[in-house]
Scaffold this active site. Structure first.
Site, mmCIF file in Angstrom:
data_model
loop_
_atom_site.group_PDB
_atom_site.id
_atom_site.type_symbol
_atom_site.label_atom_id
_atom_site.label_comp_id
_atom_site.label_asym_id
_atom_site.label_seq_id
_atom_site.Cartn_x
_atom_site.Cartn_y
_atom_site.Cartn_z
ATOM 1 N N HIS A 182 0.951 -1.240 0.150
ATOM 2 C CA HIS A 182 -0.015 0.093 -0.108
ATOM 3 C C HIS A 182 0.839 1.203 -0.009
ATOM 4 O O HIS A 182 1.114 1.830 -0.949
ATOM 5 C CB HIS A 182 -0.801 -0.020 1.210
ATOM 6 C CG HIS A 182 -2.075 0.991 1.198
ATOM 7 N ND1 HIS A 182 -2.379 1.677 0.272
ATOM 8 C CD2 HIS A 182 -2.881 1.220 2.066
ATOM 9 C CE1 HIS A 182 -3.147 2.425 0.510
ATOM 10 N NE2 HIS A 182 -3.836 2.156 1.780
ATOM 11 N N HIS A 211 -2.127 -0.829 -11.581
ATOM 12 C CA HIS A 211 -3.063 -0.436 -10.530
ATOM 13 C C HIS A 211 -4.274 -1.161 -10.597
ATOM 14 O O HIS A 211 -4.716 -1.436 -11.694
ATOM 15 C CB HIS A 211 -3.203 1.137 -10.836
ATOM 16 C CG HIS A 211 -3.986 1.739 -9.300
ATOM 17 N ND1 HIS A 211 -5.064 1.752 -9.025
ATOM 18 C CD2 HIS A 211 -3.142 2.241 -8.283
ATOM 19 C CE1 HIS A 211 -5.417 2.309 -7.927
ATOM 20 N NE2 HIS A 211 -4.281 2.616 -7.342
ATOM 21 N N ASP A 232 3.165 6.262 -7.381
ATOM 22 C CA ASP A 232 4.473 5.910 -6.861
ATOM 23 C C ASP A 232 5.564 6.010 -7.605
ATOM 24 O O ASP A 232 6.662 5.782 -7.291
ATOM 25 C CB ASP A 232 4.331 4.627 -6.072
ATOM 26 C CG ASP A 232 3.591 4.690 -4.841
ATOM 27 O OD1 ASP A 232 3.612 5.553 -4.144
ATOM 28 O OD2 ASP A 232 2.864 3.575 -4.623
HETATM 29 N N1 CMC Z 1 4.932 -5.169 -13.707
HETATM 30 C C1 CMC Z 1 4.784 -6.289 -14.505
HETATM 31 N N2 CMC Z 1 3.647 -6.915 -14.832
HETATM 32 C C2 CMC Z 1 2.492 -6.633 -13.934
HETATM 33 C C3 CMC Z 1 2.999 -5.648 -12.934
HETATM 34 C C4 CMC Z 1 3.930 -4.876 -12.901
HETATM 35 N N3 CMC Z 1 4.221 -3.826 -12.161
HETATM 36 N N4 CMC Z 1 1.501 -5.260 -12.594
HETATM 37 C C5 CMC Z 1 0.599 -6.066 -13.023
HETATM 38 N N5 CMC Z 1 1.376 -7.213 -13.760
HETATM 39 C C6 CMC Z 1 0.841 -8.232 -14.876
HETATM 40 C C7 CMC Z 1 0.743 -9.368 -13.854
HETATM 41 O O1 CMC Z 1 1.753 -10.283 -13.864
HETATM 42 C C8 CMC Z 1 -0.494 -9.958 -14.506
HETATM 43 O O2 CMC Z 1 -0.058 -10.658 -15.941
HETATM 44 P P1 CMC Z 1 -0.693 -12.199 -16.294
HETATM 45 O O3 CMC Z 1 -1.934 -11.674 -16.756
HETATM 46 O O4 CMC Z 1 0.212 -12.309 -17.457
HETATM 47 O O5 CMC Z 1 -0.585 -12.927 -15.110
HETATM 48 C C9 CMC Z 1 -1.356 -8.790 -15.021
HETATM 49 O O6 CMC Z 1 -0.426 -7.624 -15.411
HETATM 50 C C10 CMC Z 1 -2.500 -8.366 -14.129
HETATM 51 O O7 CMC Z 1 -1.813 -8.102 -12.597
HETATM 52 P P2 CMC Z 1 -2.472 -8.234 -11.378
HETATM 53 O O8 CMC Z 1 -1.534 -8.804 -10.176
HETATM 54 O O9 CMC Z 1 -3.639 -9.388 -11.507
HETATM 55 O O10 CMC Z 1 -3.051 -6.894 -11.045
HETATM 56 P P3 CMC Z 1 -3.582 -6.364 -9.552
HETATM 57 O O11 CMC Z 1 -4.777 -5.658 -10.068
HETATM 58 O O12 CMC Z 1 -3.887 -7.383 -8.785
HETATM 59 O O13 CMC Z 1 -2.278 -5.663 -9.228
HETATM 60 C C11 CMC Z 1 -0.729 -3.889 -8.498
HETATM 61 C C12 CMC Z 1 -2.191 -4.366 -9.046
HETATM 62 C C13 CMC Z 1 -0.712 -2.387 -8.282
HETATM 63 C C14 CMC Z 1 -0.782 -4.872 -6.990
HETATM 64 C C15 CMC Z 1 0.134 -4.262 -9.437
HETATM 65 O O14 CMC Z 1 0.140 -3.869 -10.744
HETATM 66 C C16 CMC Z 1 1.687 -4.261 -9.200
HETATM 67 O O15 CMC Z 1 2.200 -5.091 -8.358
HETATM 68 N N6 CMC Z 1 2.383 -3.115 -9.296
HETATM 69 C C17 CMC Z 1 3.655 -2.947 -8.661
HETATM 70 C C18 CMC Z 1 3.519 -2.511 -7.400
HETATM 71 C C19 CMC Z 1 2.989 -0.823 -7.369
HETATM 72 O O16 CMC Z 1 3.508 -0.175 -7.896
HETATM 73 N N7 CMC Z 1 2.034 -0.641 -6.164
HETATM 74 C C20 CMC Z 1 1.602 0.758 -6.150
HETATM 75 C C21 CMC Z 1 -0.059 0.729 -6.543
HETATM 76 S S1 CMC Z 1 -0.577 2.501 -6.318
HETATM 77 C C22 CMC Z 1 -0.343 2.960 -4.782
HETATM 78 C C23 CMC Z 1 -1.624 2.971 -4.223
HETATM 79 O O17 CMC Z 1 -2.677 3.473 -4.546
HETATM 80 O O18 CMC Z 1 -1.691 2.618 -2.945
#
Ligand code: CMC
Length: 430
Positions: free
Chosen positions: A267, A308, A364
């Protein structure tokens, strides 16, 4: 019925008509759907609340596909351009921009509450020299409930307003003391001649000078960063604030819990992860190699600061932050990691892997670079997030309290344990 959902229960053959309002059905309407007379009734199963609206809220609107973020209807870009943090806080809390007179008395109230009780200072002095500032922050906010026992009168409007003034005014003082504690410098008292962010810089960075003069560019940059982080509807920490607050505890205790949720790396800690990633990449030349690793999943690398849960286009906050970064670097000199970040963004935005998954820079991606250039250690990043998010937490807490449909939060479960069995005496156990 036009706005309704017709459901046939194939276990019984019965059909039900469920009203649809605002694109939702009420989970409690499912309870009537029973397989037999002893059946409890149908529930929904939604781990992590991926598809469940928990409240009605008039505070923040997000359209993740279009990259829109509005506070009380006002676009974030306009607020970042024309407003300041305290004015935006007023808007978020009270629903309208203040008149000149309202603004004046609002600023006065906040300024009058910036001091911390001397015993709060003593409490903070008790932390170890290497205590994490976010741990200090959330413990101290929780401890404020013992200094202000009147805060438990949560249904008294005046009392709520008083705690609101106190919280918004005191969180920067607590954050600054936490910082001074970890760097081993004496705590600096607030200077009420300065602006909200100017005074925060004073409490953080004042040394032997008689009067601290905050750099106006840095004070403004912090103001904008605070506006961008002020609220983001039902995220993890805000849901924690509403959940804890629904037990009718005082706002300091609830806010300590919300801050604890923000402490987590998924987060409030992502900007720190971005910096670690940029350091690991090390140079612009190594960016393509890193992108390759991310795409192949090698070493579980993710492009931190990208993607996101809600935004499936460029995070509107990231666009504003990018501009602020340029401004800050004119004062602080450029963060050497910026070149790597820009190259990562350039390559990722034209790569099919990121395009098809709708992965764009989030808030971020650049904020950590700015904070680092301003001289903050990475441990302070979540604390810098918690200061402005305090206003969102309070507004959402109050909205929850005044919502006649809300009660103590109490989800259901699907029980997967043993059925009832008899106690086994100790000597008879295998
Ligand atoms: N880099 C590479 N691949 C990614 C990334 C990333 N940063 N984020 C998502 N993916 C891929 C993931 O591997 C998946 O691919 P596949 O469909 O082939 O398995 C697809 O995109 C969907 O990802 P997900 O994990 O199901 O998406 P989510 O909605 O559960 O995750 C997230 C959202 C923010 C946790 C994720 O994008 C992530 O880990 N980002 C990096 C960490 C980050 O920057 N976090 C800050 C969020 S903003 C701050 C806040 O508002 O609190």
């Amino acid at each position: 019925m036009a706005d309704s959902l017709t459901v046939t229960d194939n276990r019984t053959g019965k059909t039900y008509e469920l009203p649809v309002q605002d694109g939702t059905i009420r989970a409690m309407d499912l309870r009537q759907i029973k397989a037999g007379p002893d059946d409890f009734g149908l529930m929904t199963y939604d781990p992590a609340f991926m598809n469940t609206a928990n409240c009605r809220s008039a505070i923040t609107y997000i359209d993740g596909d279009k990259g829109i973020l509005l506070y009380r209807g006002y676009p974030i870009e306009q607020l970042a351009e024309d407003s300041d943090y305290l004015e935006t806080a007023y808007l978020i809390l009270f629903g309208e921009l203040p008149t000149a007179q309202q603004q004046q008395s609002w600023i006065r109230e906040i300024t009058l509450h910036t001091m911390l009780h001397e015993n709060v200072k003593k409490l903070m002095e008790g932390f170890r020299y290497d205590a994490h500032p976010m741990g200090i922050f959330l413990s101290t906010v929780g401890a404020l409930s013992t200094f202000y026992p009147d805060a438990k009168h949560i249904f008294d409007k005046d009392s709520r307003l008083k705690q609101t003034h106190r919280l918004i005014a005191k969180v920067p003082s607590i954050a600054a003391y936490a910082y001074r504690h970890i760097v081993g410098r004496p705590y600096i008292y607030p200077d009420n001649d300065l602006s909200f962010t100017g005074n925060f810089l004073n409490m953080l960075f004042k040394m032997m000078e008689v009067k601290y003069q905050p750099n106006p560019v840095l004070a403004r940059a912090l103001d904008v960063l605070f506006i961008l982080h002020a609220d983001h509807e039902q995220n993890c920490s805000t849901s924690a604030m509403r959940n804890i607050g629904s037990s009718q505890v005082d706002p300091y205790s609830a806010l300590a819990g919300a801050a604890a949720a923000l402490y987590g790396p998924l987060h409030g800690g992502a900007n720190e992860a971005v910096l670690r990633m940029l350091n690991e990449i090390g140079s612009v030349a190594k960016v393509p190699e890193f992108i390759k690793k991310v795409k192949s999943g090698e070493g579980n690398h993710r492009l931190m600061g990208f993607g996101h849960r809600v935004y499936k286009s460029y995070d509107p906050r990231a666009k504003v932050i990018k501009k602020i970064a340029d401004l800050v670097f004119t004062v602080t000199s450029k963060n050497p990691l910026l070149e790597i970040a820009l190259e990562l963004e350039r390559i990722a935005l034209q790569d099919d892997y990121f395009i098809t998954r709708k992965l764009y820079p989030n808030v971020d991606f650049y904020s950590g670079l700015i904070y680092q250039a301003m001289g903050f250690p990475v441990e302070m990043f979540p604390v810098l997030f918690a200061i402005p998010r305090t206003v969102g937490w309070i507004a959402q807490w109050e909205e929850m309290l005044l919502d006649s449909e809300q009660k103590i939060a109490r989800p259901r479960q699907i029980y997967t344990g043993h059925s009832a069995r008899n106690y086994v005496p100790r000597e008879q156990r295998d």
